[in-house]
Structure formats: structure tokens, C-alpha cells
Design a protein around this motif. Sequence first.
Motif, mmCIF file in Angstrom:
data_model
loop_
_atom_site.group_PDB
_atom_site.id
_atom_site.type_symbol
_atom_site.label_atom_id
_atom_site.label_comp_id
_atom_site.label_asym_id
_atom_site.label_seq_id
_atom_site.Cartn_x
_atom_site.Cartn_y
_atom_site.Cartn_z
ATOM 1 N N GLY A 29 -5.409 -15.042 -62.660
ATOM 2 C CA GLY A 29 -6.308 -15.519 -61.607
ATOM 3 C C GLY A 29 -5.571 -16.292 -60.533
ATOM 4 O O GLY A 29 -5.836 -16.135 -59.340
ATOM 5 N N GLY A 30 -4.614 -17.128 -60.946
ATOM 6 C CA GLY A 30 -3.819 -17.883 -59.977
ATOM 7 C C GLY A 30 -2.961 -16.974 -59.116
ATOM 8 O O GLY A 30 -2.838 -17.173 -57.902
ATOM 9 N N ASP A 31 -2.361 -15.958 -59.740
ATOM 10 C CA ASP A 31 -1.539 -15.006 -58.990
ATOM 11 C C ASP A 31 -2.381 -14.214 -58.002
ATOM 12 O O ASP A 31 -1.974 -13.978 -56.864
ATOM 13 N N LEU A 32 -3.562 -13.798 -58.437
ATOM 14 C CA LEU A 32 -4.446 -13.044 -57.560
ATOM 15 C C LEU A 32 -4.910 -13.904 -56.386
ATOM 16 O O LEU A 32 -4.928 -13.460 -55.240
ATOM 17 N N GLY A 33 -5.250 -15.155 -56.660
ATOM 18 C CA GLY A 33 -5.661 -16.070 -55.591
ATOM 19 C C GLY A 33 -4.540 -16.310 -54.594
ATOM 20 O O GLY A 33 -4.761 -16.360 -53.380
ATOM 21 N N ALA A 35 -2.093 -14.255 -53.922
ATOM 22 C CA ALA A 35 -1.881 -13.024 -53.163
ATOM 23 C C ALA A 35 -2.925 -12.888 -52.054
ATOM 24 O O ALA A 35 -2.595 -12.501 -50.926
ATOM 25 N N VAL A 36 -4.171 -13.212 -52.362
ATOM 26 C CA VAL A 36 -5.231 -13.137 -51.352
ATOM 27 C C VAL A 36 -4.975 -14.146 -50.237
ATOM 28 O O VAL A 36 -5.119 -13.835 -49.049
ATOM 29 N N LYS A 37 -4.551 -15.356 -50.608
ATOM 30 C CA LYS A 37 -4.264 -16.382 -49.607
ATOM 31 C C LYS A 37 -3.099 -15.954 -48.716
ATOM 32 O O LYS A 37 -3.148 -16.111 -47.491
ATOM 33 N N GLY A 38 -2.056 -15.388 -49.316
ATOM 34 C CA GLY A 38 -0.920 -14.904 -48.538
ATOM 35 C C GLY A 38 -1.310 -13.777 -47.602
ATOM 36 O O GLY A 38 -0.838 -13.700 -46.465
ATOM 37 N N PHE A 39 -2.188 -12.893 -48.075
ATOM 38 C CA PHE A 39 -2.660 -11.797 -47.230
ATOM 39 C C PHE A 39 -3.435 -12.333 -46.033
ATOM 40 O O PHE A 39 -3.235 -11.886 -44.902
ATOM 41 N N LYS A 40 -4.319 -13.299 -46.279
ATOM 42 C CA LYS A 40 -5.105 -13.873 -45.185
ATOM 43 C C LYS A 40 -4.202 -14.571 -44.173
ATOM 44 O O LYS A 40 -4.388 -14.438 -42.960
ATOM 45 N N ASP A 41 -3.212 -15.333 -44.660
ATOM 46 C CA ASP A 41 -2.283 -16.004 -43.750
ATOM 47 C C ASP A 41 -1.485 -14.987 -42.943
ATOM 48 O O ASP A 41 -1.248 -15.174 -41.747
ATOM 49 N N GLY A 42 -1.064 -13.907 -43.578
ATOM 50 C CA GLY A 42 -0.326 -12.859 -42.878
ATOM 51 C C GLY A 42 -1.161 -12.187 -41.810
ATOM 52 O O GLY A 42 -0.662 -11.859 -40.723
ATOM 53 N N MET A 43 -2.437 -11.984 -42.101
ATOM 54 C CA MET A 43 -3.317 -11.377 -41.107
ATOM 55 C C MET A 43 -3.506 -12.301 -39.908
ATOM 56 O O MET A 43 -3.534 -11.850 -38.770
#
Length: 80
Positions: A29-33, A35-43
Motif C-alpha cells: 500500500g505504501g509503495d502504491l501510494g 507511485a501515485v504521488k510521484g505520477f501526480k507530481d510528474g504530471m
Amino acid sequence: MGSFSIWHWLIVLLIVVMVFGTKKLRNLGGDLGGAVKGFKDGMKEGGAAAEEKPAAPAAQVANTAAAEKTTIDVEAKTKS
């Protein structure tokens, strides 16, 4: 018959927890969270960078694309 009730999902959840354990599920769950946060920051960064960068002339874009394009020929061999 086509839909599952809450009891079906609770049993599936219990089996998953028993198989993987709570520590692995917490790490997942921590890894998935993250990854989602990194994706949002990248966008957000990608959108800001695209707005700040001026458009390049078409000839310059074509030259850059041709210079970056490389072809790698690889022959796959099968075992006999």
C-alpha cells in the motif's frame, strides 16, 4: 449469482491477509501510494514545463528527431 455480497469480499480479504500477511500488504500500500504521488507530481511538472517552453521551429524539431532516432538490429536465435 452474478454479484458478490459483502460476506464474499470479507472472506476473500481474510484469505489474502492470511496468505500475504499484514506487513507485506502495508508495504504494498505504501509503495502504491508513493507511485501515485510521484505520477501526480510528474504530471504537474510536465504541464508546467510544457507551458514555459516556447515552441521550436518545425525544421529544428525535424533535425532533432532525426538525430535522436537510432535503430538497433537484434537477431533472436532459438535453441534447437
